[in-house]
Write an enzyme that holds these catalytic residues in place. Structure first.
Site, PDB file in Angstrom:
ATOM      1  N   ARG A  15     -79.500  64.000  63.007  1.00  0.00           N
ATOM      2  CA  ARG A  15     -80.633  64.843  63.407  1.00  0.00           C
ATOM      3  C   ARG A  15     -80.154  66.266  63.764  1.00  0.00           C
ATOM      4  O   ARG A  15     -80.411  67.215  63.038  1.00  0.00           O
ATOM      5  CB  ARG A  15     -81.367  64.199  64.605  1.00  0.00           C
ATOM      6  CG  ARG A  15     -82.718  64.835  64.929  1.00  0.00           C
ATOM      7  CD  ARG A  15     -82.660  66.099  65.752  1.00  0.00           C
ATOM      8  NE  ARG A  15     -81.953  65.950  67.015  1.00  0.00           N
ATOM      9  CZ  ARG A  15     -81.622  66.971  67.781  1.00  0.00           C
ATOM     10  NH1 ARG A  15     -81.929  68.211  67.430  1.00  0.00           N
ATOM     11  NH2 ARG A  15     -80.970  66.793  68.912  1.00  0.00           N
ATOM     12  N   ASP A  16     -79.396  66.393  64.843  1.00  0.00           N
ATOM     13  CA  ASP A  16     -78.987  67.727  65.300  1.00  0.00           C
ATOM     14  C   ASP A  16     -78.121  68.390  64.237  1.00  0.00           C
ATOM     15  O   ASP A  16     -78.206  69.599  64.004  1.00  0.00           O
ATOM     16  CB  ASP A  16     -78.205  67.601  66.619  1.00  0.00           C
ATOM     17  CG  ASP A  16     -78.254  68.853  67.468  1.00  0.00           C
ATOM     18  OD1 ASP A  16     -78.464  69.936  66.897  1.00  0.00           O
ATOM     19  OD2 ASP A  16     -78.053  68.763  68.688  1.00  0.00           O
ATOM     20  N   HIS A 207     -74.775  66.810  76.472  1.00  0.00           N
ATOM     21  CA  HIS A 207     -75.003  67.157  75.057  1.00  0.00           C
ATOM     22  C   HIS A 207     -74.398  68.544  74.844  1.00  0.00           C
ATOM     23  O   HIS A 207     -75.048  69.572  75.049  1.00  0.00           O
ATOM     24  CB  HIS A 207     -76.520  67.153  74.814  1.00  0.00           C
ATOM     25  CG  HIS A 207     -76.960  67.523  73.440  1.00  0.00           C
ATOM     26  ND1 HIS A 207     -77.394  66.602  72.515  1.00  0.00           N
ATOM     27  CD2 HIS A 207     -77.082  68.731  72.825  1.00  0.00           C
ATOM     28  CE1 HIS A 207     -77.756  67.214  71.400  1.00  0.00           C
ATOM     29  NE2 HIS A 207     -77.579  68.513  71.568  1.00  0.00           N
ATOM     30  N   HIS A 209     -72.726  71.488  72.685  1.00  0.00           N
ATOM     31  CA  HIS A 209     -72.362  72.144  71.428  1.00  0.00           C
ATOM     32  C   HIS A 209     -71.010  72.821  71.649  1.00  0.00           C
ATOM     33  O   HIS A 209     -70.639  73.131  72.772  1.00  0.00           O
ATOM     34  CB  HIS A 209     -73.458  73.131  71.012  1.00  0.00           C
ATOM     35  CG  HIS A 209     -74.684  72.435  70.481  1.00  0.00           C
ATOM     36  ND1 HIS A 209     -74.969  72.347  69.146  1.00  0.00           N
ATOM     37  CD2 HIS A 209     -75.670  71.754  71.121  1.00  0.00           C
ATOM     38  CE1 HIS A 209     -76.084  71.654  68.969  1.00  0.00           C
ATOM     39  NE2 HIS A 209     -76.543  71.273  70.164  1.00  0.00           N
ATOM     40  N   CYS A 240     -78.689  74.611  66.394  1.00  0.00           N
ATOM     41  CA  CYS A 240     -80.129  74.567  66.643  1.00  0.00           C
ATOM     42  C   CYS A 240     -80.734  75.762  65.936  1.00  0.00           C
ATOM     43  O   CYS A 240     -80.279  76.889  66.115  1.00  0.00           O
ATOM     44  CB  CYS A 240     -80.436  74.624  68.140  1.00  0.00           C
ATOM     45  SG  CYS A 240     -82.201  74.725  68.468  1.00  0.00           S
ATOM     46  N   ASN A 249     -72.472  70.275  67.463  1.00  0.00           N
ATOM     47  CA  ASN A 249     -72.119  69.532  68.678  1.00  0.00           C
ATOM     48  C   ASN A 249     -70.627  69.242  68.643  1.00  0.00           C
ATOM     49  O   ASN A 249     -69.991  69.299  67.599  1.00  0.00           O
ATOM     50  CB  ASN A 249     -72.849  68.181  68.705  1.00  0.00           C
ATOM     51  CG  ASN A 249     -74.326  68.352  68.805  1.00  0.00           C
ATOM     52  OD1 ASN A 249     -74.999  68.562  67.806  1.00  0.00           O
ATOM     53  ND2 ASN A 249     -74.852  68.281  70.000  1.00  0.00           N
TER      54      ASN A 249
END
Ligand code: HMG
Ligand code: MG
Length: 302
Positions: A15-16, A207, A209, A240, A249
């Protein structure tokens, strides 16, 4: 506090990671990545998002991903949902866990979700209530916890009421997003400290990055504070779309290697994980951002 004995890895690469790829990635490739991650022992995989395709076209095919995936028992395949429309799509796709997301700054909230923080919380609360009533688990994210690309520094104290609000509305865990990877370890400790004043530490996930190369150091700092859930992205994929310059990430391979070295359990087979990362990197034709993967692949390729 001593380090946790076991850490849960929450894989966000599909996803990310893939939400930020310039070229579209086809469903079969996404599904193959997710299945390889599950085969490597990853037990929580954020596999797509049901956001507006006008905002993030890369995730438009999430129905097809969930529809095609062979799900393994013991693995959670979750999805990001920004509003009720997203939740309805997720439920139709058979998703059992969704994530709501808010921001710690007004500017980022507007850029990412076109609403204020208060409106974002209200949307998240409505969505969480319905999702819980439907039997889904709900995770909560707070973005830009360490700094906002549009607004600058974030005071850690602002994170306490936001975390508590997400937990009180029914989120089972709150993931603290350093969306642009600006935090340093001392700041991470201040962030975790502020959040832990409002909610139990076992409800907190990090979370990070890795934009400024600080992610592993920040994760170590968080582990020392008792955080035992780490979000990461295979091969360091990601970014993002609404955080300019944000890179991926922290790489899952790098986290797993560090945990192995510290004798902390996680249940993931590093060799298979590196193969999964190599698979997606080859498909995307981009460089592998995991130092551990690069080192291990260089050995096997020689
Ligand atoms: P909006 O434009 O204010 O919403 O967007 P709207 O209700 O006016 O809808 C606009 C159009 O999108 C409409 O279509 C809707 O039907 C459609 P039109 O009538 O113009 O044809 N639409 C949808 N379609 C499908 N599924 C939906 C949906 N919702 C609306 N769910 C909205 C508001 C929240 C929808 C939008 O801003 C959005 O989708 N934002 C998400 C952006 C995003 O995905 N960002 C990246 C993920 S967050 C992240 O990466 C951070 C994180 O990793 C943690 C960290 O690192 O910090 C989690
Ligand atoms: Mg993120």
């Amino acid at each position: 506090m001593s380090l946790p004995q076991r850490v849960k890895i929450f894989e966000v690469g599909p996803r990310d990671g893939l939400q930020n790829e310039p070229a579209p990635v086809d469903t079969a490739t996404k599904v193959e990545l997710i299945e390889q991650l599950a085969a490597a022992g990853v037990q929580a995989i954020e596999s797509g998002s049901f956001v507006s395709p006008k905002w993030v076209p890369q995730m438009a095919g999430s129905e097809a991903v969930f529809g095609t995936l062979t799900r393994q028992s013991g693995v959670t395949y979750s999805a990001l949902t920004p509003n009720m429309r997203g939740l309805e799509r997720a439920i139709s796709a058979g998703v059992t866990e969704v994530a709501v997301f808010i921001a710690a700054s007004e500017a980022f909230s507007q850029k990412n979700t076109n609403c204020s923080i208060a409106e974002g919380l209200a949307r998240a609360a409505e969505l969480t209530k319905v999702a819980r009533a439907e039997g889904l688990d709900v995770r909560g994210y707070i973005s830009v916890v360490a700094g906002c690309p549009y607004q600058g520094a974030i005071e850690p104290a602002t994170l306490a009421p936001l975390s508590k609000a997400l937990l009180d509305m029914g989120c089972y865990e709150i993931s603290l997003g350093d969306s642009t990877g600006v935090a340093t370890p001392g700041q991470t400790k201040a962030i975790v400290d502020a959040v832990a004043s409002a909610i139990p530490i076992n409800k907190v996930a990090m979370h990070c990055h890795n934009t400024y190369g600080q992610a592993l150091a920040n994760i170590y700092a968080a582990l020392e504070m008792g955080v035992a859930v780490i979000d990461s992205s295979v091969a360091g994929l990601g970014g993002c779309p609404y955080a300019p310059g944000a890179t991926g990430n922290v790489a899952t391979e790098d986290v797993v290697y560090m945990l192995n070295g510290m004798g902390i359990e996680h249940g993931i087979d590093l060799e298979k994980l590196v193969q999964a990362g190599d698979y997606i990197i080859t498909q995307l034709g981009r460089q592998n951002d995991s130092g551990v993967a690069r080192a291990m692949l260089a050995k096997t390729n020689n």
